[in-house]
Design a protein around this motif. Sequence first.
Motif, PDB file in Angstrom:
ATOM      1  N   ALA A  47       0.678  -1.194   0.007  1.00 41.10           N
ATOM      2  CA  ALA A  47      -0.132   0.036   0.052  1.00 41.10           C
ATOM      3  C   ALA A  47       0.879   1.232  -0.099  1.00 41.10           C
ATOM      4  N   GLU A  48       2.139   1.279   0.680  1.00 35.94           N
ATOM      5  CA  GLU A  48       3.055   2.244   0.650  1.00 35.94           C
ATOM      6  C   GLU A  48       3.681   2.474  -0.530  1.00 35.94           C
ATOM      7  N   GLU A  49       3.827   1.491  -1.449  1.00 41.28           N
ATOM      8  CA  GLU A  49       4.681   1.431  -2.575  1.00 41.28           C
ATOM      9  C   GLU A  49       4.434   2.581  -3.559  1.00 41.28           C
ATOM     10  N   GLU A  50       5.378   3.260  -4.332  1.00 47.49           N
ATOM     11  CA  GLU A  50       5.025   4.134  -4.974  1.00 47.49           C
ATOM     12  C   GLU A  50       4.388   3.821  -6.544  1.00 47.49           C
ATOM     13  N   GLY A  51       5.067   2.712  -7.178  1.00 43.43           N
ATOM     14  CA  GLY A  51       4.632   2.442  -8.258  1.00 43.43           C
ATOM     15  C   GLY A  51       3.374   1.596  -8.316  1.00 43.43           C
ATOM     16  N   GLY A  52       2.585   1.713  -9.554  1.00 39.84           N
ATOM     17  CA  GLY A  52       1.445   0.823  -9.383  1.00 39.84           C
ATOM     18  C   GLY A  52       1.744  -0.211 -10.741  1.00 39.84           C
ATOM     19  N   ASP A  53       0.526  -0.978 -10.709  1.00 36.94           N
ATOM     20  CA  ASP A  53       0.353  -1.947 -11.464  1.00 36.94           C
ATOM     21  C   ASP A  53       0.429  -1.532 -13.045  1.00 36.94           C
ATOM     22  N   VAL A  54      -0.088  -0.424 -13.106  1.00 36.97           N
ATOM     23  CA  VAL A  54      -0.012   0.052 -14.775  1.00 36.97           C
ATOM     24  C   VAL A  54       1.337   0.513 -15.256  1.00 36.97           C
ATOM     25  N   ALA A  55       2.215   1.014 -14.297  1.00 39.58           N
ATOM     26  CA  ALA A  55       3.570   1.219 -14.516  1.00 39.58           C
ATOM     27  C   ALA A  55       4.233  -0.282 -14.627  1.00 39.58           C
ATOM     28  N   GLU A  79      -2.097 -10.973 -25.965  1.00 45.85           N
ATOM     29  CA  GLU A  79      -1.404 -10.028 -25.112  1.00 45.85           C
ATOM     30  C   GLU A  79      -2.110  -9.761 -23.966  1.00 45.85           C
ATOM     31  N   ILE A  80      -3.471  -9.602 -23.962  1.00 50.91           N
ATOM     32  CA  ILE A  80      -4.221  -9.374 -22.703  1.00 50.91           C
ATOM     33  C   ILE A  80      -4.154 -10.300 -22.030  1.00 50.91           C
ATOM     34  N   ALA A  81      -4.476 -11.572 -22.467  1.00 49.77           N
ATOM     35  CA  ALA A  81      -4.285 -12.788 -21.744  1.00 49.77           C
ATOM     36  C   ALA A  81      -2.968 -13.102 -20.910  1.00 49.77           C
ATOM     37  N   ALA A  82      -2.037 -12.839 -21.789  1.00 54.79           N
ATOM     38  CA  ALA A  82      -0.464 -12.850 -21.223  1.00 54.79           C
ATOM     39  C   ALA A  82      -0.096 -12.142 -20.008  1.00 54.79           C
ATOM     40  N   LEU A  83      -0.624 -10.819 -20.180  1.00 52.89           N
ATOM     41  CA  LEU A  83      -0.632 -10.076 -19.076  1.00 52.89           C
ATOM     42  C   LEU A  83      -1.388 -10.507 -17.923  1.00 52.89           C
ATOM     43  N   CYS A  84      -2.833 -10.691 -18.243  1.00 55.93           N
ATOM     44  CA  CYS A  84      -3.366 -11.463 -16.937  1.00 55.93           C
ATOM     45  C   CYS A  84      -2.689 -12.380 -16.312  1.00 55.93           C
ATOM     46  N   ARG A  85      -2.227 -13.494 -17.119  1.00 57.89           N
ATOM     47  CA  ARG A  85      -1.687 -14.629 -16.494  1.00 57.89           C
ATOM     48  C   ARG A  85      -0.433 -14.025 -15.615  1.00 57.89           C
ATOM     49  N   GLY A 123      -8.712  -4.873 -16.869  1.00 53.44           N
ATOM     50  CA  GLY A 123      -8.722  -3.830 -16.883  1.00 53.44           C
ATOM     51  C   GLY A 123      -7.115  -3.157 -17.525  1.00 53.44           C
ATOM     52  N   ILE A 124      -6.237  -3.300 -16.174  1.00 53.98           N
ATOM     53  CA  ILE A 124      -5.063  -2.808 -16.496  1.00 53.98           C
ATOM     54  C   ILE A 124      -4.452  -3.457 -18.047  1.00 53.98           C
ATOM     55  N   ALA A 125      -4.729  -4.734 -18.187  1.00 51.74           N
ATOM     56  CA  ALA A 125      -3.896  -5.300 -19.325  1.00 51.74           C
ATOM     57  C   ALA A 125      -4.594  -4.817 -20.470  1.00 51.74           C
ATOM     58  N   ARG A 126      -5.784  -4.543 -20.568  1.00 52.81           N
ATOM     59  CA  ARG A 126      -6.478  -3.950 -21.877  1.00 52.81           C
ATOM     60  C   ARG A 126      -5.968  -2.650 -21.961  1.00 52.81           C
ATOM     61  N   LYS A 127      -6.030  -1.736 -20.943  1.00 53.43           N
ATOM     62  CA  LYS A 127      -5.604  -0.435 -21.154  1.00 53.43           C
ATOM     63  C   LYS A 127      -4.066  -0.217 -21.654  1.00 53.43           C
ATOM     64  N   VAL A 128      -3.076  -1.166 -21.343  1.00 50.46           N
ATOM     65  CA  VAL A 128      -1.763  -1.295 -21.773  1.00 50.46           C
ATOM     66  C   VAL A 128      -1.800  -1.605 -23.096  1.00 50.46           C
ATOM     67  N   VAL A 129      -2.426  -2.817 -23.609  1.00 46.71           N
ATOM     68  CA  VAL A 129      -2.298  -3.419 -25.102  1.00 46.71           C
ATOM     69  C   VAL A 129      -2.967  -2.691 -25.872  1.00 46.71           C
ATOM     70  N   GLU A 130      -4.116  -1.976 -25.603  1.00 45.52           N
ATOM     71  CA  GLU A 130      -4.923  -0.919 -26.583  1.00 45.52           C
ATOM     72  C   GLU A 130      -4.221   0.315 -26.556  1.00 45.52           C
ATOM     73  N   ALA A 131      -3.392   0.731 -25.788  1.00 39.04           N
ATOM     74  CA  ALA A 131      -2.855   2.145 -25.797  1.00 39.04           C
ATOM     75  C   ALA A 131      -2.124   2.187 -27.212  1.00 39.04           C
ATOM     76  N   ASP A 132      -2.266   3.437 -27.731  1.00 41.42           N
ATOM     77  CA  ASP A 132      -1.508   3.902 -29.048  1.00 41.42           C
ATOM     78  C   ASP A 132      -0.071   4.586 -28.594  1.00 41.42           C
ATOM     79  N   ASP A 133      -0.048   5.304 -27.609  1.00 34.08           N
ATOM     80  CA  ASP A 133       1.149   6.152 -27.081  1.00 34.08           C
ATOM     81  C   ASP A 133       1.719   5.498 -25.761  1.00 34.08           C
ATOM     82  N   ALA A 134       2.926   5.183 -26.057  1.00 32.06           N
ATOM     83  CA  ALA A 134       3.549   4.605 -24.706  1.00 32.06           C
ATOM     84  C   ALA A 134       3.786   5.816 -23.890  1.00 32.06           C
TER      85      ALA A 134
END
Length: 181
Positions: A112-120, A147-153, A159-170
Motif C-alpha cells: 500500500a505504501e509502494e510508489e509504483g502502481g500496477d499500470v507502470a 497479449e491481454i491474456a499474457a498480462l492477465c496470467r 482492465g489494466i492489461a487491456r488499457k496497456v495493450v490497446e494504448a497507442d502512445d507509450a
Amino acid sequence: MKRPARPPTEERLMKSALHYLDRYGSSRENLRRVLERKVMRVAHELELDPADFTGMIASTVERCVRSGLVDDRLYAEARIASERRKGRSARRINAVLQAKGVESELAERLMAEEEGGDVAAACIAARKRRFGPWRKGKADADRQRKEIAALCRQGFSFGIARKVVEADDAERLLDESSPED
C-alpha cells in the motif's frame, strides 16, 4: 571428495546462516527454512533426529535478527522494488513475499505504501514482451487478445492489461499511470 557430515552445532549453524546471508537477502522465516533443510540433510546422513536441533535453529535465527542481519521489513521493501523493476504485478509480488515467509499484514502494508502502481509495472512487462504500443506494426484483435491474456496470467487485472495493450502512445500511457493504480 565429499567431506563427512558433522552434527550441527550452534557455531556451524551460525556459519551457515552467515554464508547464506552473505549471498542472499532473507526473511526470518526463509532463513529458518534454509537452516532446517541443512539440518535435515545432515541429520538424515548421520541418522539423527532433526527435531533435536529445532531450538538451535531458532536461537541462530534470533541472533541474526537481533544483530540486524535479518529484517523482514527491509527484505520485503527491497523485494517489492526489485519485482516492480521487473514489471511484476501486485498479486505476483504478494505471492513471492508469502513464499519467502513475509507476514501477510506486513506485505499488504508495504504494498500500500509502494510508489509504483500496477499500470507502470504492466507497462514494463509489455515493453519487455513488445506488447501494446511497443509492438512493431499493427495488431489484429486475435493478437491483442493473446497479449491481454499474457498480462492477465502475470497477475494484472483485465482492465489494466487491456488499457496497456490497446494504448497507442507509450509516453501518454506512462504519464497517465499514477501510484494509486
